[in-house]
Scaffold this active site. Structure first.
Site, PDB file in Angstrom:
ATOM      1  N   HIS A 126       0.818  -1.227   0.000  1.00 59.17           N
ATOM      2  CA  HIS A 126       0.000   0.000   0.000  1.00 59.17           C
ATOM      3  C   HIS A 126       0.853   1.279   0.000  1.00 59.17           C
ATOM      4  CE1 HIS A 126      -3.679  -2.203   0.401  1.00 59.17           C
ATOM      5  NE2 HIS A 126      -3.388  -2.674   1.586  1.00 59.17           N
ATOM      6  N   ASP A 163      -2.781 -10.689  -2.310  1.00 56.72           N
ATOM      7  CA  ASP A 163      -3.351 -10.125  -1.083  1.00 56.72           C
ATOM      8  C   ASP A 163      -4.798  -9.709  -1.369  1.00 56.72           C
ATOM      9  OD1 ASP A 163      -2.196  -8.681   1.675  1.00 56.72           O
ATOM     10  OD2 ASP A 163      -3.909  -7.628   0.797  1.00 56.72           O
ATOM     11  N   HIS A 165      -6.305  -7.133  -0.546  1.00 58.33           N
ATOM     12  CA  HIS A 165      -6.411  -5.696  -0.830  1.00 58.33           C
ATOM     13  C   HIS A 165      -5.626  -5.352  -2.094  1.00 58.33           C
ATOM     14  CE1 HIS A 165      -6.820  -6.103   3.625  1.00 58.33           C
ATOM     15  NE2 HIS A 165      -7.853  -5.318   3.394  1.00 58.33           N
ATOM     16  N   ASP A 244      -4.635 -12.645   3.532  1.00 58.35           N
ATOM     17  CA  ASP A 244      -5.845 -12.153   4.194  1.00 58.35           C
ATOM     18  C   ASP A 244      -7.116 -12.426   3.390  1.00 58.35           C
ATOM     19  OD1 ASP A 244      -4.799 -10.368   2.363  1.00 58.35           O
ATOM     20  OD2 ASP A 244      -4.786  -8.642   3.734  1.00 58.35           O
TER      21      ASP A 244
HETATM   22 ZN   LIG Z   1      -4.181  -7.069   2.697  1.00 63.31          ZN
END
Ligand SMILES: [Zn+2]
Length: 306
Positions: A126, A163, A165, A244
């Site tokens: 991120h 991931d 995200h 995740d």
């Molecule tokens: Zn994540």
């Protein structure tokens, strides 16, 4: 066959508060699982070095890097964004996390190892060119990819990111870099609310709705990632390995299980074997349900061992 397992005690000292999900317990859960499964016998352990300012500044603005060096608190934590803070050990942990990927890249490109796994935190995908975000300070995988391009003169490096995200930081850094192919699957709509629109020919974003299970995930990888990876013929594959999306992880609404992570790892490995002399450097991103995280990393490494 062995895997380089790159980590550092400093990564366990970065701590963002007693209830923060991105906690030192994550690395302990992974280590415990690797020991109890016997997989640690197939790993060669290396201490992650500190990334240099020059390595960081290939992907981050120098002013941002200097800001992070300045922010190190003597006592209390300093918050960088609503989810991300630093304690007195966080700078060292962040430098080791990025340095781990640099070392992994050096090892696989020198032939010292075929595959490397960076068991580090803070995660990185991120972190954008000039801001920390979503538990991430420096974009570890981007630092490693830039090192492969600049220090090793590679011309085609693939980054795959499973991931849950979207890797907004990796996209932000490489959207105009032709030498990088970035393939990402992620829950959408979901944090960080990016990635739904393709922004570059070299960005393969695959948004998945909440409720997606392994069958749909595998079909998405087969139809969107694999043809692009085949066409790109990467010389090296880097993996943003976040776990995740596991069904037991209440951070997200996807329903993958460790067999899905093993499956996608084998797909990545098949491409690496075909075009990249098997060279893979994988680095830990998310994964917050501790038992599922340990089992998923074990499945990922077991698949890498072949
Ligand atoms: Zn994540």
């Amino acid at each position: 066959m062995t895997i380089s397992f790159i980590t550092h005690p400093d990564c366990g000292l970065h701590e963002m508060g007693p209830h923060h999900p991105e906690s030192p317990a994550r690395l302990r859960a992974i280590q415990d699982r690797l020991l109890s499964s016997g997989l640690d016998m197939a790993l060669r352990y290396y201490d992650a070095p500190l990334a240099s300012r020059d390595q960081l500044c290939r992907v981050h603005d120098p002013e941002y890097v200097e800001q992070i060096f300045r922010e190190v608190p003597e006592g209390e934590r300093v918050w960088l964004d609503p989810d991300t803070c630093m304690n007195s050990h966080s700078l060292s942990a962040a430098l080791r996390a990025a340095g781990a990927v640099v070392l992994g890249v050096d090892q696989v490109l020198s032939g010292q190892s075929r595959t490397a796994f960076c068991c580090v935190r803070p995660p990185g995908h991120h972190a954008e060119r000039n801001r920390a975000m979503g538990f991430c300070i420096f974009n570890n995988i981007a630092v490693g990819a830039a090192h492969a391009l600049h220090a090793h003169a590679l011309q085609r490096v693939a980054i795959v990111d499973f991931d849950v995200h979207h890797g907004n930081g990796t996209e932000d850094i490489f959207r105009d870099v032709q030498e990088i192919l970035f393939c990402s699957t992620f829950q959408h709509p979901f944090y960080p609310h990016t990635g739904a629109n393709v922004v570059s020919e070299h960005i393969v974003n695959v948004p998945l709705p909440a409720g997606t299970d392994g069958r749909v995930f595998r079909a998405a990888v087969e139809s969107h990632w694999l043809p692009r990876l085949e066409g790109f013929r990467p010389e090296l594959i880097l993996v943003s390995a976040g776990f995740d999306a596991h069904a037991e992880d209440d951070m997200s609404g996807l329903y993958l299980v460790e067999q899905d992570f093993a499956w996608v790892t084998r797909q990545i490995q098949a491409i690496a074997d075909k075009y990249a002399q098997g060279r893979i450097v994988s680095t830990l991103e998310g994964g917050y349900a501790l038992s599922a995280l340990g089992r998923s990393v074990a499945a990922h490494l077991d698949a890498l061992l072949g």
